[in-house]
Design an enzyme around this catalytic site. Sequence first.
Site, short mmCIF file in Angstrom:
data_model
loop_
_atom_site.label_atom_id
_atom_site.label_comp_id
_atom_site.label_asym_id
_atom_site.label_seq_id
_atom_site.Cartn_x
_atom_site.Cartn_y
_atom_site.Cartn_z
N ARG A 88 0.82 -1.20 0.00
CA ARG A 88 0.00 0.00 0.00
C ARG A 88 0.86 1.26 0.00
O ARG A 88 0.33 2.36 -0.05
CB ARG A 88 -0.88 0.00 1.24
N ARG A 156 -18.07 -2.70 9.24
CA ARG A 156 -16.78 -2.36 9.83
C ARG A 156 -16.77 -0.91 10.28
O ARG A 156 -17.33 -0.05 9.62
CB ARG A 156 -15.66 -2.58 8.78
P1 AMP Z 1 -8.48 -3.37 3.98
O1 AMP Z 1 -9.33 -4.47 4.50
O2 AMP Z 1 -7.46 -3.87 2.96
O3 AMP Z 1 -9.27 -2.23 3.44
O4 AMP Z 1 -7.60 -2.81 5.21
C1 AMP Z 1 -8.22 -2.26 6.34
C2 AMP Z 1 -7.23 -1.42 7.12
O5 AMP Z 1 -6.14 -2.23 7.52
C3 AMP Z 1 -6.60 -0.28 6.34
O6 AMP Z 1 -7.41 0.89 6.33
C4 AMP Z 1 -5.31 -0.07 7.14
O7 AMP Z 1 -5.58 0.58 8.37
C5 AMP Z 1 -4.91 -1.50 7.47
N1 AMP Z 1 -4.08 -2.10 6.40
C6 AMP Z 1 -4.37 -3.17 5.63
N2 AMP Z 1 -3.38 -3.44 4.77
C7 AMP Z 1 -2.42 -2.52 5.00
C8 AMP Z 1 -1.15 -2.24 4.43
N3 AMP Z 1 -0.67 -2.99 3.41
N4 AMP Z 1 -0.45 -1.20 4.91
C9 AMP Z 1 -0.91 -0.44 5.93
N5 AMP Z 1 -2.10 -0.62 6.52
C10 AMP Z 1 -2.87 -1.65 6.06
#
Ligand code: AMP
Length: 212
Positions: A88, A156
């Site tokens: 990310r 969520r």
């Molecule tokens: P997601 O389910 O992929 O939308 O991730 C939910 C949350 O997890 C994000 O908003 C971040 O707070 C954290 N997160 C997930 N993947 C990453 C990553 N690769 N780098 C940093 N934070 C992450």
Amino acid sequence: MKLILLGAPGAGKGTQAEILSRICNIPPISTGNILRAAMKNGTPVGLKAKEYVENGKLVPDEVIIGIVEERLAEADCKNGFILDGVPRTIAQAEALEQAGISFDAVLSIEISDGEIEARMTGRRTCPDCGATYHIENSPPKQAGVCDKCGATLIQRKDDTPETVKSRLQVYHTETEPLKGFYEARGLLKMVSNQSTIEATTRVILEALGIDA
Ligand code: AMP
């Protein structure tokens, strides 16, 4: 096949990763799901991540890099994997490169911010297995209940309108530059989000040259 799925939060990366995983027989790896499980179990990583995740901020790179390297070392990743939600940041992408992890393609699902905002309010997630649904576009068979494991679905905390706005901002500043990073390596394939999940899967398979 080693793939990265890029795209704004709510672009459908998780849904498409699961479908591609079934077609290609390789595991989907979602750092978001790994972090939510860690938070639920109260592990040290979960405790560290909670504040960031709930406020739509990025978890520090070193935490994420540790999680991913550990997961990719597991036996089921031997023949490939689909990364969903990672890397990310440029620092995460560089860390993967430095760890000798290479990719066959990086797919970016393109979708407007307006559509994302409308979509996220309808998203429901299974707190137990991580499956996602949409109350209109992809509802579970029984309202509020996970098809896969029977748990009660939740919204969520980071899918609320204010947090979605801030997550989109983070996406544009921190994650979107990865498109240039992977384009320079000849790996980037951009696909437009389509009106149905099936149609988006079709354009993704086409972009990857997979006959399914
Ligand atoms: P997601 O389910 O992929 O939308 O991730 C939910 C949350 O997890 C994000 O908003 C971040 O707070 C954290 N997160 C997930 N993947 C990453 C990553 N690769 N780098 C940093 N934070 C992450």
